[in-house]
Design a protein around this motif. Sequence first.
Motif, mmCIF file in Angstrom:
data_model
loop_
_atom_site.group_PDB
_atom_site.id
_atom_site.type_symbol
_atom_site.label_atom_id
_atom_site.label_comp_id
_atom_site.label_asym_id
_atom_site.label_seq_id
_atom_site.Cartn_x
_atom_site.Cartn_y
_atom_site.Cartn_z
ATOM 1 N N VAL A 1 0.913 -1.092 0.121
ATOM 2 C CA VAL A 1 -0.142 -0.077 -0.050
ATOM 3 C C VAL A 1 0.667 1.093 0.091
ATOM 4 C CG1 VAL A 1 -1.947 1.350 1.150
ATOM 5 C CG2 VAL A 1 -1.859 -1.313 1.289
ATOM 6 N N GLY A 2 0.892 1.863 -1.174
ATOM 7 C CA GLY A 2 2.002 3.043 -1.298
ATOM 8 C C GLY A 2 3.445 2.575 -1.091
ATOM 9 N N ASP A 3 4.048 3.046 -0.110
ATOM 10 C CA ASP A 3 5.267 2.683 0.251
ATOM 11 C C ASP A 3 5.725 1.849 1.524
ATOM 12 O OD1 ASP A 3 4.992 4.573 2.035
ATOM 13 O OD2 ASP A 3 6.427 6.095 1.272
ATOM 14 N N VAL A 4 4.783 1.287 1.766
ATOM 15 C CA VAL A 4 4.395 0.068 3.020
ATOM 16 C C VAL A 4 4.191 -1.020 2.322
ATOM 17 C CG1 VAL A 4 4.280 2.239 4.733
ATOM 18 C CG2 VAL A 4 2.386 0.546 3.853
ATOM 19 N N ILE A 5 4.608 -2.233 2.962
ATOM 20 C CA ILE A 5 4.270 -3.619 2.626
ATOM 21 C C ILE A 5 4.061 -4.325 3.638
ATOM 22 C CG2 ILE A 5 5.232 -5.734 1.608
ATOM 23 C CD1 ILE A 5 7.018 -4.448 -0.308
ATOM 24 N N PHE A 6 2.689 -5.128 3.678
ATOM 25 C CA PHE A 6 2.096 -5.865 5.058
ATOM 26 C C PHE A 6 2.832 -7.389 4.439
ATOM 27 C CE2 PHE A 6 -0.544 -2.274 4.818
ATOM 28 C CZ PHE A 6 -0.591 -1.873 6.254
ATOM 29 N N SER A 7 3.806 -7.715 5.185
ATOM 30 C CA SER A 7 4.384 -8.722 4.655
ATOM 31 C C SER A 7 4.362 -10.293 5.154
ATOM 32 C CB SER A 7 6.116 -8.445 5.100
ATOM 33 O OG SER A 7 6.382 -8.501 6.497
ATOM 34 N N GLY A 8 3.017 -10.366 5.943
ATOM 35 C CA GLY A 8 2.813 -11.611 6.506
ATOM 36 C C GLY A 8 4.198 -12.374 6.998
ATOM 37 N N ASP A 9 4.337 -13.479 6.663
ATOM 38 C CA ASP A 9 5.701 -14.239 7.251
ATOM 39 C C ASP A 9 6.877 -14.210 6.300
ATOM 40 O OD1 ASP A 9 4.311 -14.749 9.530
ATOM 41 O OD2 ASP A 9 3.765 -16.799 8.858
ATOM 42 N N VAL A 10 6.819 -13.840 5.094
ATOM 43 C CA VAL A 10 7.918 -13.800 4.177
ATOM 44 C C VAL A 10 8.995 -12.847 4.616
ATOM 45 C CG1 VAL A 10 7.092 -11.973 2.458
ATOM 46 C CG2 VAL A 10 8.257 -13.980 1.762
ATOM 47 N N ALA A 11 8.753 -11.901 5.531
ATOM 48 C CA ALA A 11 9.644 -10.988 5.976
ATOM 49 C C ALA A 11 10.205 -11.431 7.515
ATOM 50 C CB ALA A 11 9.311 -9.599 5.957
ATOM 51 N N GLY A 12 9.887 -12.578 7.879
ATOM 52 C CA GLY A 12 10.042 -13.147 9.154
ATOM 53 C C GLY A 12 9.378 -12.638 10.221
ATOM 54 N N CYS A 13 9.926 -12.759 11.429
ATOM 55 C CA CYS A 13 9.401 -12.666 12.709
ATOM 56 C C CYS A 13 10.277 -11.739 13.374
ATOM 57 C CB CYS A 13 8.921 -13.885 13.687
ATOM 58 S SG CYS A 13 7.982 -14.963 12.908
#
Length: 298
Positions: free
Chosen positions: A156-168
């Motif tokens: 969304v724009g310049d942010v990403i809701f990454s779920g689990d693909v960007a880790g914990c």
Amino acid sequence: MIHTLDLEFQVKQAIAAFVIETSEGPVLVETGPHSVLPRLKSELDRLGYKMEDFKHVFLSHIHFDHAGAAWAFAQAGAKVYVHPRGYKHLLDPTRLYGSAKRIYGDMMESLWGLMEAIPEHLLEAVEDEREITVGDSTFKAWHTPGHASHHIAWQVGDVIFSGDVAGCKIDGGPVVPPCPPPDINVEQWVDSINILRAQNPKRLYLTHFGPIDNVEEHLTELENILQDWANWMKPHYDAGRKAPEVVPEFQAYAHQQLIAAGLDEEGAARYEAANPSYMSVAGLLRYWHKKTEAAKEA
């Protein structure tokens, strides 16, 4: 405006859901499990919203800690957006729920709650790079397998809701990769990390847990620890060891990494709640099995 909601699954800052305010009303990214729906409702009430106010719910993938309560929002009138590979399992969750119940047994309902079918007219499969506009906000789907074959990171724009693909990453601790079976694929995961990098986001929103601003440093750390864990597991797979044998040793290894990164025992326990070590053992052993079998067939 983006709100990060702590669903307080077992401990604080284990699972988040996100509310994005748009000119056409609020949008929800992730729902958490059905077991903590009362907590989510309480958080929405704090913001001045009810479930019925949400007409759009975006899921990163169909694992229970991310999508378990999606059906309840559909019952309240929301359309649920999901990866095409996850679509059939939300349309009819019988197989998904049954597989999980075999793992969790009598703990299934207390941990995750219920999962009911989402009607077809309220469920939408989203192709890679598709854009969905809600009021003044556009949600772009990036198919990002590696953790799960049915994974979407939503930009969304310049942010990403990454779920689990960007880790914990919890409360300033280290980043770790959640590696449950059956879909872990290290090569695909690295490719997906590079998809995130290519968008040059200013911020990531992790479901476990919250906003990350030093994006490149975070993704590099994630890639390194993903490779480290996979390489640690390889000799155990080669030796023919089964998951129950390996779990205590991997738990000790992962625990020591957390302590070495500056966490205390309480902080390490929070990581274990958000990302149980035994799940990563099963996932990474399965990854090496699939990779080895594929090499034989090549």
